[in-house]
Structure formats: C-alpha cells, structure tokens
Design a protein around this motif. Structure first.
Motif, mmCIF file in Angstrom:
data_model
loop_
_atom_site.group_PDB
_atom_site.id
_atom_site.type_symbol
_atom_site.label_atom_id
_atom_site.label_comp_id
_atom_site.label_asym_id
_atom_site.label_seq_id
_atom_site.Cartn_x
_atom_site.Cartn_y
_atom_site.Cartn_z
ATOM 1 N N ALA A 246 -26.274 16.548 42.594
ATOM 2 C CA ALA A 246 -27.137 15.302 42.100
ATOM 3 C C ALA A 246 -28.115 16.415 41.024
ATOM 4 C CB ALA A 246 -27.931 14.775 43.055
ATOM 5 N N GLU A 247 -28.438 17.771 41.616
ATOM 6 C CA GLU A 247 -29.510 18.484 40.911
ATOM 7 C C GLU A 247 -28.727 19.000 39.442
ATOM 8 O OE1 GLU A 247 -29.158 18.721 44.090
ATOM 9 O OE2 GLU A 247 -31.115 18.170 44.905
ATOM 10 N N ALA A 248 -27.514 19.350 39.631
ATOM 11 C CA ALA A 248 -26.718 19.743 38.647
ATOM 12 C C ALA A 248 -26.672 18.420 37.640
ATOM 13 C CB ALA A 248 -25.425 20.212 39.001
ATOM 14 N N LEU A 249 -26.339 17.497 38.070
ATOM 15 C CA LEU A 249 -26.442 16.226 37.069
ATOM 16 C C LEU A 249 -27.686 15.990 36.407
ATOM 17 C CD1 LEU A 249 -24.721 12.798 37.960
ATOM 18 C CD2 LEU A 249 -27.058 12.907 36.971
ATOM 19 N N VAL A 250 -28.657 16.177 37.136
ATOM 20 C CA VAL A 250 -30.205 16.084 36.253
ATOM 21 C C VAL A 250 -30.336 17.121 35.320
ATOM 22 C CG1 VAL A 250 -32.473 16.457 36.646
ATOM 23 C CG2 VAL A 250 -31.015 15.194 38.399
ATOM 24 N N ILE A 251 -30.014 18.134 35.409
ATOM 25 C CA ILE A 251 -30.039 19.337 34.422
ATOM 26 C C ILE A 251 -29.224 19.105 33.313
ATOM 27 C CG2 ILE A 251 -29.628 21.848 33.895
ATOM 28 C CD1 ILE A 251 -30.402 22.341 36.828
ATOM 29 N N GLU A 252 -28.018 18.719 33.461
ATOM 30 C CA GLU A 252 -26.762 18.389 32.651
ATOM 31 C C GLU A 252 -27.605 17.347 31.794
ATOM 32 O OE1 GLU A 252 -23.038 18.575 30.496
ATOM 33 O OE2 GLU A 252 -24.416 20.104 31.669
ATOM 34 N N SER A 253 -27.924 16.166 32.240
ATOM 35 C CA SER A 253 -28.258 14.968 31.621
ATOM 36 C C SER A 253 -29.064 14.903 30.769
ATOM 37 C CB SER A 253 -28.128 13.573 32.694
ATOM 38 O OG SER A 253 -29.231 13.879 33.460
ATOM 39 N N LEU A 254 -30.252 15.425 31.541
ATOM 40 C CA LEU A 254 -31.721 15.491 30.491
ATOM 41 C C LEU A 254 -31.622 16.714 29.472
ATOM 42 C CD1 LEU A 254 -34.208 14.959 33.582
ATOM 43 C CD2 LEU A 254 -33.187 13.292 31.843
ATOM 44 N N SER A 255 -30.814 17.791 29.555
ATOM 45 C CA SER A 255 -30.700 18.830 28.592
ATOM 46 C C SER A 255 -29.864 18.095 27.404
ATOM 47 C CB SER A 255 -30.004 19.984 29.168
ATOM 48 O OG SER A 255 -28.630 19.642 29.489
#
Length: 331
Positions: A246-255
């Motif tokens: 979930a944290e990896a998804l946050v970094i990927e999506s918002l970048s």
C-alpha cells in the motif's frame, strides 16, 4: 553562425536535469550512488516489471483499435511510443504522434490509427487519475500529513484539470473543430492535408461508441498502474527498507501524478525524483534511499528505451516490413 533557439521542451528538459542534479548533490551524491549500487540484481526485476507494463499497455491499445492488426503490432509500437516519450526532448506525447503514424504504415487507415491513440491516451490518463486519487486517500489515512497532502493535492488538481479538458475535447466536438480548421487552412494555402486528419472526428466518435472496448482497456490500464507499484516495493526491499505494498502504491501513484501534472518536462526528469523524495519522507525513508528509488526507476527507461528507439528507426527505414491486413468494415 546562427544557432537555433531552444524550444520550450529543451528548456523544460534542461530544468529537469538541473533539478535532478541539485537533489543528488544536496542529499549527498556518495550516499545516493551507494544506495543505487546496493539494489543489485533487483534492478533486473524492475526492468522486467516495466517490460510487462509496456507490453500490456500495447494490449490495452489494441482493445480500442477499430481495425485488425497482427497481435504484436500494438505492443511493439507501444514500446516505441514509450521510448520516444522518456528519452527524447519532447513533451510526453511526442511518442504517441509517432505511434499513430507508424500504425498507419502497418496498414491501418490514418484516421482510425490516430483515433485509437487518442482514445488509448484518454483511458490511460483517466485510470491514472483514479489511481492517483486512490494513492492520495491511502496517504492521508496512513500518515495524516496534511501539509504534504496539500502539495500533492495541488499537483493532482492540476492533473485532473488536464484530464477533464482532454475528455471534453474528445467527447464534445473539439477534435472535429480542430479537424475542420486544419482542412480549411490546408485548402486555402494549397498544403497537403495530413493523412490522419480527414475523418479523425468520425473515427474517434466510433471508438467512443464502443464502451465495451473502452472498459476492457480501462481494466487493463488500471491493472498496469497497480502492478507498477512493484517497482518501488522491489527497490526498497533490496535496500533493506521494506514497506507494505500500500505504501509502495502511494509513492508510485503520487509521483506519477506530479509527473503527469508537469508533462511538459520530457520524461518527468527531476519532477518524478523530487516527488518520490517528498512522499517517501512521510514514511520515514531517508532522502538518499528515496532518490535511489527514483534513479533505479530510470534504468528501465534506458534499458528498454534505447532498443525502442532502434525499433523506431528500423520501422522508419523499412527494415521491419509492414504486415498487410484486411481492411474490412470497422468493428
């Protein structure tokens, strides 16, 4: 000797490179390069993940194309589109223009090819917006960092305006207006009309009348966005700082949202890395590691991009021959 004036894309590219170099120097070049080296063979896994994303993006493009082609054509041309967008000093749509032209050279009618690229782009950015909203929601729930969320939300709002404008342009006659103006100007001045222009609005309207195809493409693109979060997850696992998916998804999506908002910067150079550093900080990740994540994510751009440019040139010069297709009625 008169030197050509730099275009806005060249200036944006230069600004992005300066930002990236400044980040590396500010956070310590030695620490960043050491972290990059520690990823080791995990870089190969990141390249494999990216290759899967590109290949399935081609499948999504095929889903909205109202013409028969060989199964490999759209994935191959999608590879070319991505290579041009990430490696050449053009806005992140230059490869899509080339992709439409190359698809037409594979036997697809010009307006149908151009319409498929426009529809594919609309589906892609629309699902990216949903993906980014998901990431923003997860970020707020997991960190409660309102200040960073405000900055991220501003980037996302800018990106959302672009997506909405692109949707309105396609669905409410904007493409038809552009087509008529180009044809009128060409007729008035005796210019040749580009092959993909006449009939583009009708072809695009036909594509939008196939909601099933658009839904299939949207499902594929959404899966691709989520799958791409593995890149961040893999890199941080190899760096000894594992995080949840979930944290990896946050970094990927918002970048990606920040990169999409500033699409004029070729490849999002500097923009993507700065966003990753800012977002990762909310999860307690050192900036050197976050910047290493951004740099590792650049490796597939080169590993896949350079062959993609070579394929483009082979197609341009006829070393890869078009595959004749039967041009029956549009499906």
């Amino acid at each position: 000797m008169h030197l050509p004036r730099p275009s806005r894309f060249h200036l944006a590219a230069f600004s992005g490179v300066v930002l990236l170099v400044a980040l590396a120097l500010y956070y310590g070049l030695d620490g960043v390069t050491q972290a990059f080296a520690e990823v080791g063979w995990g870089i190969a896994l990141v390249v494999i993940v990216r290759f899967g994303q590109v290949a399935f993006s081609g499948v999504a493009w095929q889903a909205v194309l109202l013409a028969p082609t060989a199964w490999w054509v759209c994935p191959l041309l999608r590879w070319v589109r991505e290579a041009i967008n990430v490696l050449l000093p053009v806005a992140q749509v230059g490869g899509d223009i080339v992709g439409a032209r190359l698809l037409a050279r594979q036997g697809v009618k010009g307006p149908v090819a151009a319409a498929s690229v426009l529809a594919d782009l609309l589906v892609q950015v629309s699902t990216q917006l949903v993906f980014s909203l998901l990431g923003l929601g997860l970020f707020l729930v997991s960190t409660g960092d309102g200040e960073t969320a405000l900055w991220l939300g501003a980037s996302l709002l800018l990106f959302a305006f672009g997506v909405i404008g692109f949707f309105v342009l396609q669905r409410w006659g904007g493409i038809g207006w552009v087509e008529r103006r180009i044809v009128a100007a060409a007729t008035k001045n005796g210019w040749s009309v580009p092959g993909g222009i006449v009939g583009l609005a009708d072809s695009l309207a036909a594509t939008h009348r196939a909601p099933g195809r658009l839904a299939v493409a949207a499902a594929i693109h959404m899966g691709i966005w989520i799958f791409g979060a593995l890149e961040v997850w893999i890199v941080l696992a190899f760096l000894g700082h594992p995080i949840g998916f979930a944290e990896a998804l946050v970094i990927e999506s918002l970048s990606h949202a920040a990169r999409g908002a500033l699409f004029i910067v070729p490849g999002g150079v500097g923009v993507q890395e700065a966003a990753i550093v800012a977002i990762a900080a909310a999860y307690g990740l050192p900036p050197q590691l976050a910047l290493a994540v951004g740099l590792v994510k650049r490796v597939p751009d080169l590993v896949l991009g350079i062959p993609g440019l070579a394929i483009w040139q082979a197609l341009e010069f006829g070393r890869l021959r078009p595959v004749p297709v039967h041009q029956g009625p549009e499906r």
